[in-house]
Design a protein around this motif. Structure first.
Motif, PDB file in Angstrom:
ATOM      1  N   VAL A 149      -0.436  -4.875  -9.170  1.00 38.63           N
ATOM      2  CA  VAL A 149      -1.556  -4.613  -9.288  1.00 38.63           C
ATOM      3  C   VAL A 149      -2.324  -4.462  -7.682  1.00 38.63           C
ATOM      4  CG1 VAL A 149      -4.087  -4.778 -10.277  1.00 38.63           C
ATOM      5  CG2 VAL A 149      -2.157  -5.398 -10.997  1.00 38.63           C
ATOM      6  N   LYS A 150      -1.633  -2.572  -7.119  1.00 35.80           N
ATOM      7  CA  LYS A 150      -2.049  -2.305  -5.358  1.00 35.80           C
ATOM      8  C   LYS A 150      -2.079  -0.803  -5.997  1.00 35.80           C
ATOM      9  CE  LYS A 150      -2.355  -6.328  -3.235  1.00 35.80           C
ATOM     10  NZ  LYS A 150      -3.240  -5.960  -1.710  1.00 35.80           N
ATOM     11  N   SER A 151      -3.379  -1.045  -4.592  1.00 32.89           N
ATOM     12  CA  SER A 151      -3.345   0.995  -4.628  1.00 32.89           C
ATOM     13  C   SER A 151      -2.076   0.509  -3.932  1.00 32.89           C
ATOM     14  CB  SER A 151      -4.361   1.092  -2.825  1.00 32.89           C
ATOM     15  OG  SER A 151      -5.695  -0.054  -3.304  1.00 32.89           O
ATOM     16  N   LEU A 152      -2.057   2.120  -3.767  1.00 26.48           N
ATOM     17  CA  LEU A 152      -1.291   3.636  -3.659  1.00 26.48           C
ATOM     18  C   LEU A 152      -0.826   3.897  -2.078  1.00 26.48           C
ATOM     19  CD1 LEU A 152      -0.056   5.057  -6.743  1.00 26.48           C
ATOM     20  CD2 LEU A 152       0.461   2.618  -6.237  1.00 26.48           C
ATOM     21  N   LYS A 153      -1.068   2.703  -0.897  1.00 25.69           N
ATOM     22  CA  LYS A 153      -0.699   2.865   0.189  1.00 25.69           C
ATOM     23  C   LYS A 153       0.621   2.676   0.875  1.00 25.69           C
ATOM     24  CE  LYS A 153      -5.830   2.434   0.170  1.00 25.69           C
ATOM     25  NZ  LYS A 153      -6.812   1.755   0.916  1.00 25.69           N
ATOM     26  N   PRO A 154       1.370   3.377   1.851  1.00 24.79           N
ATOM     27  CA  PRO A 154       2.000   2.854   2.569  1.00 24.79           C
ATOM     28  C   PRO A 154       2.084   1.433   2.565  1.00 24.79           C
ATOM     29  CG  PRO A 154       1.458   5.022   3.179  1.00 24.79           C
ATOM     30  CD  PRO A 154       0.596   4.598   2.469  1.00 24.79           C
ATOM     31  N   VAL A 155       1.446   0.823   2.788  1.00 24.93           N
ATOM     32  CA  VAL A 155       1.423  -0.634   3.817  1.00 24.93           C
ATOM     33  C   VAL A 155       1.796  -1.637   2.658  1.00 24.93           C
ATOM     34  CG1 VAL A 155      -1.233  -0.870   3.720  1.00 24.93           C
ATOM     35  CG2 VAL A 155      -0.232  -1.760   5.112  1.00 24.93           C
ATOM     36  N   VAL A 206      -7.107   0.784 -11.957  1.00 25.33           N
ATOM     37  CA  VAL A 206      -8.228   0.219 -13.405  1.00 25.33           C
ATOM     38  C   VAL A 206      -9.420  -0.708 -12.471  1.00 25.33           C
ATOM     39  CG1 VAL A 206      -6.121  -0.157 -15.086  1.00 25.33           C
ATOM     40  CG2 VAL A 206      -7.067  -1.768 -13.534  1.00 25.33           C
ATOM     41  N   GLU A 207     -10.495  -0.684 -13.435  1.00 29.43           N
ATOM     42  CA  GLU A 207     -11.666  -1.354 -13.039  1.00 29.43           C
ATOM     43  C   GLU A 207     -11.232  -2.226 -12.948  1.00 29.43           C
ATOM     44  OE1 GLU A 207     -14.738  -0.886 -12.752  1.00 29.43           O
ATOM     45  OE2 GLU A 207     -14.343   1.042 -12.451  1.00 29.43           O
ATOM     46  N   VAL A 232       0.445  -0.212 -11.540  1.00 30.15           N
ATOM     47  CA  VAL A 232      -1.372  -0.482 -11.722  1.00 30.15           C
ATOM     48  C   VAL A 232      -1.695   0.636 -10.378  1.00 30.15           C
ATOM     49  CG1 VAL A 232      -3.198  -1.363 -12.781  1.00 30.15           C
ATOM     50  CG2 VAL A 232      -0.907  -1.781 -13.303  1.00 30.15           C
ATOM     51  N   GLY A 233      -2.229   0.376 -10.003  1.00 30.75           N
ATOM     52  CA  GLY A 233      -3.579   0.608  -8.971  1.00 30.75           C
ATOM     53  C   GLY A 233      -3.433   2.852  -8.221  1.00 30.75           C
ATOM     54  N   GLY A 234      -3.866   3.432  -8.384  1.00 30.57           N
ATOM     55  CA  GLY A 234      -4.104   4.799  -7.524  1.00 30.57           C
ATOM     56  C   GLY A 234      -3.992   5.059  -5.822  1.00 30.57           C
ATOM     57  N   VAL A 246      -8.898  -6.377 -14.489  1.00 27.57           N
ATOM     58  CA  VAL A 246      -6.850  -7.088 -13.429  1.00 27.57           C
ATOM     59  C   VAL A 246      -6.529  -7.782 -14.154  1.00 27.57           C
ATOM     60  CG1 VAL A 246      -6.287  -7.753 -11.550  1.00 27.57           C
ATOM     61  CG2 VAL A 246      -7.843  -5.843 -11.338  1.00 27.57           C
ATOM     62  N   PRO A 247      -6.987  -9.423 -14.894  1.00 30.80           N
ATOM     63  CA  PRO A 247      -6.766 -10.598 -15.944  1.00 30.80           C
ATOM     64  C   PRO A 247      -5.131  -9.615 -16.753  1.00 30.80           C
ATOM     65  CG  PRO A 247      -8.844 -11.014 -15.496  1.00 30.80           C
ATOM     66  CD  PRO A 247      -8.481  -9.347 -15.183  1.00 30.80           C
ATOM     67  N   GLN A 248      -6.102  -8.940 -18.003  1.00 27.50           N
ATOM     68  CA  GLN A 248      -5.335  -7.905 -18.396  1.00 27.50           C
ATOM     69  C   GLN A 248      -4.230  -7.611 -18.346  1.00 27.50           C
ATOM     70  OE1 GLN A 248      -8.598  -7.328 -18.746  1.00 27.50           O
ATOM     71  NE2 GLN A 248      -8.888  -8.922 -20.197  1.00 27.50           N
ATOM     72  N   GLU A 249      -3.550  -7.088 -17.070  1.00 33.89           N
ATOM     73  CA  GLU A 249      -2.791  -6.351 -16.651  1.00 33.89           C
ATOM     74  C   GLU A 249      -1.794  -6.942 -16.545  1.00 33.89           C
ATOM     75  OE1 GLU A 249      -1.661  -2.773 -16.485  1.00 33.89           O
ATOM     76  OE2 GLU A 249      -3.392  -2.435 -17.531  1.00 33.89           O
ATOM     77  N   LEU A 250      -2.061  -8.478 -15.365  1.00 33.32           N
ATOM     78  CA  LEU A 250      -1.542  -9.230 -15.564  1.00 33.32           C
ATOM     79  C   LEU A 250      -0.456 -10.254 -16.520  1.00 33.32           C
ATOM     80  CD1 LEU A 250      -3.365 -11.360 -12.498  1.00 33.32           C
ATOM     81  CD2 LEU A 250      -1.576  -9.620 -12.661  1.00 33.32           C
ATOM     82  N   GLU A 251      -0.951  -9.951 -17.932  1.00 24.04           N
ATOM     83  CA  GLU A 251      -1.188 -11.129 -18.428  1.00 24.04           C
ATOM     84  C   GLU A 251       0.664 -10.514 -18.888  1.00 24.04           C
ATOM     85  OE1 GLU A 251      -3.841 -10.776 -21.573  1.00 24.04           O
ATOM     86  OE2 GLU A 251      -5.257 -12.735 -20.299  1.00 24.04           O
ATOM     87  N   LYS A 252       0.592  -8.566 -19.063  1.00 23.62           N
ATOM     88  CA  LYS A 252       1.567  -7.866 -19.062  1.00 23.62           C
ATOM     89  C   LYS A 252       2.933  -7.704 -19.202  1.00 23.62           C
ATOM     90  CE  LYS A 252      -1.820  -4.325 -20.837  1.00 23.62           C
ATOM     91  NZ  LYS A 252      -2.328  -2.973 -21.094  1.00 23.62           N
ATOM     92  N   LEU A 253       2.916  -8.618 -17.715  1.00 18.29           N
ATOM     93  CA  LEU A 253       3.856  -8.297 -16.354  1.00 18.29           C
ATOM     94  C   LEU A 253       4.685 -10.411 -16.782  1.00 18.29           C
ATOM     95  CD1 LEU A 253       2.116  -7.699 -12.933  1.00 18.29           C
ATOM     96  CD2 LEU A 253       2.954  -6.213 -14.966  1.00 18.29           C
ATOM     97  N   ASP A 254       5.600  -9.720 -16.672  1.00 20.83           N
ATOM     98  CA  ASP A 254       6.504 -10.802 -16.542  1.00 20.83           C
ATOM     99  C   ASP A 254       6.461 -11.861 -15.278  1.00 20.83           C
ATOM    100  OD1 ASP A 254       7.562 -11.412 -19.129  1.00 20.83           O
ATOM    101  OD2 ASP A 254       8.143  -9.611 -18.973  1.00 20.83           O
ATOM    102  N   ILE A 255       7.091 -10.608 -14.603  1.00 20.44           N
ATOM    103  CA  ILE A 255       6.973 -10.592 -13.476  1.00 20.44           C
ATOM    104  C   ILE A 255       5.973 -10.247 -12.176  1.00 20.44           C
ATOM    105  CG2 ILE A 255       8.362 -11.260 -11.069  1.00 20.44           C
ATOM    106  CD1 ILE A 255      10.841 -11.289 -13.027  1.00 20.44           C
TER     107      ILE A 255
END
Length: 372
Positions: free
Chosen positions: A184-190, A251-252, A223-225, A256-265
């Motif tokens: 879950v991060k902004s889509l930036k090169p960094v 996403v707002e 997840v991120g724009g 984020v907590p709901q998005e994290l719950e979908k991830l195994d890693i």
């Protein structure tokens, strides 16, 4: 104690500091040239100034002085050594704590001699300098030698928001049908999303040869724009793994907590990162992490206990780390529980707020005693 915060009101971290300090009994005033974008405690007095951009940090000085004269704060806490740090220095109010965040130390001073001079001058003007991580404190010390220690005041996470007790299927994953790796991060090169995609492609290839059944379940959820979306989409297609990648978009923060719950890693292969709140949020969610060994990320992860640390931009190591967890899913649950325990013991907002209050109170006390 009255605290005036000079900081970007558009940042969730600013709002968390303001709300946390207010909830702890301090009287908080927030002054910003940035618009309010998150829910601020109604008890916090908020001033949005019309002076915008880089020039705004200079032109807002007289207005900030007027606000200070009206409210008579006990202390000013400016966040970011470049912009708001400049404003605080020119305002000239003491006692004054300057909190450094990341790019203001790692990137801004490297733009030119003038940029470096400005940050150094701002740092020297502060009565106390605070940093969110030890690595950034070390980087700050490389810019100039301060005659006092840099205080560590990390960002924290809210246990009531991100806390989670995971239930795994017999397969060892959250779902029987999917194995979800994500970020879950902004889509930036960094933030190295391209590195993650390339490592995922390598993982996909390796699993296809050794365990094709797992490969069918494999999914990378991003997840991120950001401006890099087109480039990242093209990269995924060129590696022939675009059908296994989900670009969710921004996403707002409340989601984020709901998005994290979908991830195994959870994977963060940043090229630069001053702290890494997302790592703490994932850990509190019982999601094991794989991170690059840059900036403050290694400070937050205990290697092969709460997650795995890999070399920066090492695609093979990142792929191997993901392969290790996927082929030994018992480690996912083990590292996830360890990560949650580590975050609860060290990075809950309540304890971080207490650290910040101690820094503010100590600075006020030393100032009154003439020790600064």
């Amino acid at each position: 104690m009255k605290v005036l915060l000079l900081a970007g009101a558009n940042s969730i971290h600013t709002i968390k500091w303001a709300n946390g300090l207010q909830n702890s009994g301090l009287q908080v005033f927030l002054v910003s040239q940035h618009p309010l974008m998150h829910e601020l405690d109604s008890r916090v007095k908020y001033y949005e100034l019309p002076f915008k951009g880089n020039l705004g940090y200079f032109t807002m000085v007289s207005k900030v002085k007027k606000i200070i004269n009206e409210i008579e704060p006990d202390i000013v806490n400016a966040h970011y050594a470049s912009g708001y740090g400049t404003t605080a220095r020119l305002v000239g109010f003491h006692p004054y704590v300057l909190s450094v965040w990341g790019s203001d130390i790692f990137l801004f001073p490297k733009k030119s001699f003038i940029h470096k001079w400005l940050v150094k001058k701002n740092l020297l003007s502060a009565d106390t300098v605070a940093s969110t991580s030890q690595c950034m404190a070390n980087e700050t010390s490389k810019l100039l030698e301060l005659n006092r220690a840099i205080e560590i005041t990390p960002f924290g996470v809210d246990e009531s928001v991100f806390g989670n007790n995971r239930i795994y299927k017999k397969s060892g994953f959250i779902s029987e049908d999917r194995i979800v790796i994500g970020t879950v991060k902004s889509l930036k090169p960094v933030y190295g999303i391209d590195i993650l995609i390339e490592a995922f492609a390598l993982l996909h290839s390796k699993l296809s040869k050794n365990n094709p059944e797992l490969t069918k379940k494999l999914c990378l959820r991003i997840v991120g724009g950001g401006d890099e979306l087109d480039n990242l989409t093209k990269l995924a297609k060129s590696l022939n793994i675009h059908e296994s990648i989900e670009f969710v978009g921004q996403v707002e923060h409340s989601r984020v907590p709901q998005e994290l719950e979908k991830l195994d890693i959870y994977v963060a292969l940043s090229r630069s990162e001053s702290f890494g709140v997302a790592i703490l949020e994932a850990g509190l969610n019982q999601c094991p992490v794989i991170v690059s060994n840059v900036g403050g990320l290694p400070e937050l992860v205990i290697d092969h206990h709460t997650g795995i640390i890999v070399e920066s931009e090492n695609i093979t190591q990142a792929a191997d780390a993901m392969y290790e967890l996927i082929t030994q899913p018992q480690l996912i649950a083990e590292y996830g529980k360890n990560a949650q325990k580590h975050v609860v013991e060290n990075y809950i907002w309540k304890s971080c707020i207490t650290k910040m209050i101690n820094v503010l109170e100590s600075t006020v006390s030393k100032f009154k005693k003439g020790e600064l």
